[in-house]
Design a protein around this motif. Structure first.
Motif, PDB file in Angstrom:
ATOM      1  N   LEU A   1       0.829  -1.203   0.000  1.00 31.20           N
ATOM      2  CA  LEU A   1       0.000   0.000   0.000  1.00 31.20           C
ATOM      3  C   LEU A   1       0.868   1.259   0.000  1.00 31.20           C
ATOM      4  O   LEU A   1       0.591   2.208  -0.731  1.00 31.20           O
ATOM      5  CB  LEU A   1      -0.942   0.004   1.200  1.00 31.20           C
ATOM      6  N   ASP A   2       1.932   1.269   0.778  1.00 31.74           N
ATOM      7  CA  ASP A   2       2.836   2.426   0.829  1.00 31.74           C
ATOM      8  C   ASP A   2       3.460   2.689  -0.538  1.00 31.74           C
ATOM      9  O   ASP A   2       3.577   3.845  -0.962  1.00 31.74           O
ATOM     10  CB  ASP A   2       3.932   2.206   1.873  1.00 31.74           C
ATOM     11  N   THR A   3       3.855   1.628  -1.235  1.00 26.92           N
ATOM     12  CA  THR A   3       4.457   1.764  -2.563  1.00 26.92           C
ATOM     13  C   THR A   3       3.451   2.322  -3.562  1.00 26.92           C
ATOM     14  O   THR A   3       3.776   3.213  -4.355  1.00 26.92           O
ATOM     15  CB  THR A   3       4.991   0.407  -3.052  1.00 26.92           C
ATOM     16  N   ILE A   4       2.237   1.820  -3.507  1.00 29.75           N
ATOM     17  CA  ILE A   4       1.186   2.313  -4.401  1.00 29.75           C
ATOM     18  C   ILE A   4       0.912   3.784  -4.121  1.00 29.75           C
ATOM     19  O   ILE A   4       0.822   4.602  -5.041  1.00 29.75           O
ATOM     20  CB  ILE A   4      -0.094   1.474  -4.248  1.00 29.75           C
ATOM     21  N   ALA A   5       0.786   4.141  -2.857  1.00 29.58           N
ATOM     22  CA  ALA A   5       0.512   5.534  -2.480  1.00 29.58           C
ATOM     23  C   ALA A   5       1.627   6.465  -2.957  1.00 29.58           C
ATOM     24  O   ALA A   5       1.356   7.561  -3.452  1.00 29.58           O
ATOM     25  CB  ALA A   5       0.326   5.648  -0.972  1.00 29.58           C
ATOM     26  N   ALA A   6       2.861   6.031  -2.819  1.00 24.81           N
ATOM     27  CA  ALA A   6       3.992   6.851  -3.254  1.00 24.81           C
ATOM     28  C   ALA A   6       3.940   7.117  -4.757  1.00 24.81           C
ATOM     29  O   ALA A   6       4.331   8.189  -5.215  1.00 24.81           O
ATOM     30  CB  ALA A   6       5.307   6.175  -2.883  1.00 24.81           C
ATOM     31  N   GLY A   7       3.438   6.170  -5.519  1.00 28.37           N
ATOM     32  CA  GLY A   7       3.366   6.327  -6.965  1.00 28.37           C
ATOM     33  C   GLY A   7       2.109   7.027  -7.460  1.00 28.37           C
ATOM     34  O   GLY A   7       2.004   7.356  -8.637  1.00 28.37           O
ATOM     35  N   CYS A   8       1.146   7.251  -6.560  1.00 27.42           N
ATOM     36  CA  CYS A   8      -0.145   7.798  -6.995  1.00 27.42           C
ATOM     37  C   CYS A   8      -0.554   9.077  -6.285  1.00 27.42           C
ATOM     38  O   CYS A   8      -1.724   9.448  -6.314  1.00 27.42           O
ATOM     39  CB  CYS A   8      -1.236   6.750  -6.796  1.00 27.42           C
ATOM     40  N   GLY A   9       0.346   9.714  -5.585  1.00 24.25           N
ATOM     41  CA  GLY A   9       0.008  10.994  -4.983  1.00 24.25           C
ATOM     42  C   GLY A   9      -0.403  10.950  -3.527  1.00 24.25           C
ATOM     43  O   GLY A   9      -1.003  11.893  -3.028  1.00 24.25           O
ATOM     44  N   GLY A  10      -0.098   9.868  -2.845  1.00 24.15           N
ATOM     45  CA  GLY A  10      -0.372   9.789  -1.414  1.00 24.15           C
ATOM     46  C   GLY A  10      -1.600   8.968  -1.071  1.00 24.15           C
ATOM     47  O   GLY A  10      -2.386   8.591  -1.931  1.00 24.15           O
ATOM     48  N   MET A  11      -1.753   8.700   0.210  1.00 26.62           N
ATOM     49  CA  MET A  11      -2.842   7.845   0.696  1.00 26.62           C
ATOM     50  C   MET A  11      -4.215   8.430   0.398  1.00 26.62           C
ATOM     51  O   MET A  11      -5.129   7.708   0.011  1.00 26.62           O
ATOM     52  CB  MET A  11      -2.721   7.603   2.207  1.00 26.62           C
ATOM     53  N   ASN A  12      -4.375   9.733   0.586  1.00 29.88           N
ATOM     54  CA  ASN A  12      -5.686  10.343   0.345  1.00 29.88           C
ATOM     55  C   ASN A  12      -6.148  10.147  -1.093  1.00 29.88           C
ATOM     56  O   ASN A  12      -7.340   9.997  -1.342  1.00 29.88           O
ATOM     57  CB  ASN A  12      -5.675  11.824   0.704  1.00 29.88           C
ATOM     58  N   ALA A  13      -5.221  10.153  -2.031  1.00 34.11           N
ATOM     59  CA  ALA A  13      -5.574   9.976  -3.439  1.00 34.11           C
ATOM     60  C   ALA A  13      -6.103   8.574  -3.729  1.00 34.11           C
ATOM     61  O   ALA A  13      -6.811   8.375  -4.722  1.00 34.11           O
ATOM     62  CB  ALA A  13      -4.350  10.253  -4.314  1.00 34.11           C
ATOM     63  N   LEU A  14      -5.789   7.632  -2.871  1.00 35.26           N
ATOM     64  CA  LEU A  14      -6.215   6.244  -3.100  1.00 35.26           C
ATOM     65  C   LEU A  14      -7.624   5.949  -2.615  1.00 35.26           C
ATOM     66  O   LEU A  14      -8.228   4.963  -3.023  1.00 35.26           O
ATOM     67  CB  LEU A  14      -5.246   5.281  -2.408  1.00 35.26           C
ATOM     68  N   VAL A  15      -8.161   6.782  -1.744  1.00 29.94           N
ATOM     69  CA  VAL A  15      -9.484   6.526  -1.169  1.00 29.94           C
ATOM     70  C   VAL A  15     -10.569   6.920  -2.166  1.00 29.94           C
ATOM     71  O   VAL A  15     -10.598   8.045  -2.669  1.00 29.94           O
ATOM     72  CB  VAL A  15      -9.672   7.299   0.154  1.00 29.94           C
ATOM     73  N   ASP A  16     -11.481   5.999  -2.437  1.00 31.40           N
ATOM     74  CA  ASP A  16     -12.586   6.248  -3.359  1.00 31.40           C
ATOM     75  C   ASP A  16     -13.702   6.996  -2.633  1.00 31.40           C
ATOM     76  O   ASP A  16     -14.579   6.391  -2.024  1.00 31.40           O
ATOM     77  CB  ASP A  16     -13.111   4.933  -3.932  1.00 31.40           C
ATOM     78  N   THR A  17     -13.631   8.313  -2.698  1.00 31.53           N
ATOM     79  CA  THR A  17     -14.599   9.153  -1.995  1.00 31.53           C
ATOM     80  C   THR A  17     -15.973   9.138  -2.660  1.00 31.53           C
ATOM     81  O   THR A  17     -16.925   9.668  -2.109  1.00 31.53           O
ATOM     82  CB  THR A  17     -14.091  10.601  -1.892  1.00 31.53           C
TER      83      THR A  17
ATOM     84  N   LEU B   1     -10.412   1.320  -1.944  1.00 29.92           N
ATOM     85  CA  LEU B   1      -9.347   1.681  -2.878  1.00 29.92           C
ATOM     86  C   LEU B   1      -9.942   2.070  -4.229  1.00 29.92           C
ATOM     87  O   LEU B   1     -10.771   1.342  -4.785  1.00 29.92           O
ATOM     88  CB  LEU B   1      -8.389   0.507  -3.062  1.00 29.92           C
ATOM     89  N   ARG B   2      -9.546   3.227  -4.721  1.00 28.54           N
ATOM     90  CA  ARG B   2     -10.011   3.659  -6.048  1.00 28.54           C
ATOM     91  C   ARG B   2      -9.605   2.647  -7.100  1.00 28.54           C
ATOM     92  O   ARG B   2      -8.529   2.063  -7.047  1.00 28.54           O
ATOM     93  CB  ARG B   2      -9.405   5.017  -6.405  1.00 28.54           C
ATOM     94  N   GLN B   3     -10.463   2.512  -8.087  1.00 28.30           N
ATOM     95  CA  GLN B   3     -10.222   1.606  -9.201  1.00 28.30           C
ATOM     96  C   GLN B   3     -10.455   2.357 -10.504  1.00 28.30           C
ATOM     97  O   GLN B   3     -11.223   3.304 -10.522  1.00 28.30           O
ATOM     98  CB  GLN B   3     -11.169   0.411  -9.109  1.00 28.30           C
ATOM     99  N   PRO B   4      -9.897   1.979 -11.605  1.00 29.67           N
ATOM    100  CA  PRO B   4      -8.925   0.916 -11.763  1.00 29.67           C
ATOM    101  C   PRO B   4      -7.530   1.353 -11.308  1.00 29.67           C
ATOM    102  O   PRO B   4      -7.148   2.510 -11.451  1.00 29.67           O
ATOM    103  CB  PRO B   4      -8.920   0.636 -13.257  1.00 29.67           C
ATOM    104  N   LEU B   5      -6.836   0.414 -10.761  1.00 26.35           N
ATOM    105  CA  LEU B   5      -5.459   0.590 -10.327  1.00 26.35           C
ATOM    106  C   LEU B   5      -4.620  -0.358 -11.163  1.00 26.35           C
ATOM    107  O   LEU B   5      -4.891  -1.556 -11.201  1.00 26.35           O
ATOM    108  CB  LEU B   5      -5.316   0.260  -8.844  1.00 26.35           C
ATOM    109  N   VAL B   6      -3.650   0.183 -11.864  1.00 18.01           N
ATOM    110  CA  VAL B   6      -2.791  -0.629 -12.726  1.00 18.01           C
ATOM    111  C   VAL B   6      -1.381  -0.611 -12.165  1.00 18.01           C
ATOM    112  O   VAL B   6      -0.812   0.452 -11.941  1.00 18.01           O
ATOM    113  CB  VAL B   6      -2.795  -0.105 -14.182  1.00 18.01           C
ATOM    114  N   ARG B   7      -0.855  -1.821 -11.927  1.00 11.07           N
ATOM    115  CA  ARG B   7       0.519  -1.950 -11.430  1.00 11.07           C
ATOM    116  C   ARG B   7       1.318  -2.804 -12.400  1.00 11.07           C
ATOM    117  O   ARG B   7       0.832  -3.784 -12.928  1.00 11.07           O
ATOM    118  CB  ARG B   7       0.529  -2.622 -10.061  1.00 11.07           C
ATOM    119  N   SER B   8       2.544  -2.399 -12.615  1.00  5.79           N
ATOM    120  CA  SER B   8       3.471  -3.194 -13.428  1.00  5.79           C
ATOM    121  C   SER B   8       4.875  -2.953 -12.895  1.00  5.79           C
ATOM    122  O   SER B   8       5.068  -2.148 -11.987  1.00  5.79           O
ATOM    123  CB  SER B   8       3.378  -2.790 -14.907  1.00  5.79           C
ATOM    124  N   ASP B   9       5.839  -3.619 -13.480  1.00  2.78           N
ATOM    125  CA  ASP B   9       7.222  -3.404 -13.049  1.00  2.78           C
ATOM    126  C   ASP B   9       7.711  -2.007 -13.418  1.00  2.78           C
ATOM    127  O   ASP B   9       8.723  -1.545 -12.923  1.00  2.78           O
ATOM    128  CB  ASP B   9       8.143  -4.475 -13.632  1.00  2.78           C
TER     129      ASP B   9
END
Length: 78
Positions: free
Chosen positions: A9-25, A53-61
């Motif tokens: 979760l920390d890695t995803i947040a770092a790549g997407c603008g922080g924890m608040n940006a991940l919450v699907d308001t 968690l907001r969707q869609p979330l795309v993760r890759s290497d």
């Protein structure tokens, strides 16, 4: 959805603008839990309730993106 591990979760947040940006308001669950009227720790909420968690979330290497556009998606996957 499977719960996220804290480091993941920390890695995803770092790549997407922080924890608040991940919450699907805009989600029904966000409203049902009354989170709009509370002070809450987004990291704690996302770890306990991954459905927020907001969707869609795309993760890759190559990185991570929330709701990526066509070009951004191509950069992540190609």
């Amino acid at each position: 959805m499977n719960p996220l591990k804290p480091g993941e979760l920390d890695t995803i947040a770092a790549g997407c603008g922080g924890m608040n940006a991940l919450v699907d308001t805009e989600s029904k669950l966000y409203g049902q839990r009354g989170l709009a009227w509370m002070d809450f720790d987004p990291r704690e909420e996302l770890l306990e309730t991954p459905e927020l968690l907001r969707q869609p979330l795309v993760r890759s290497d190559k990185g991570v993106a929330l709701d990526p556009g066509e070009k951004e998606l191509g950069n992540l996957l190609l």
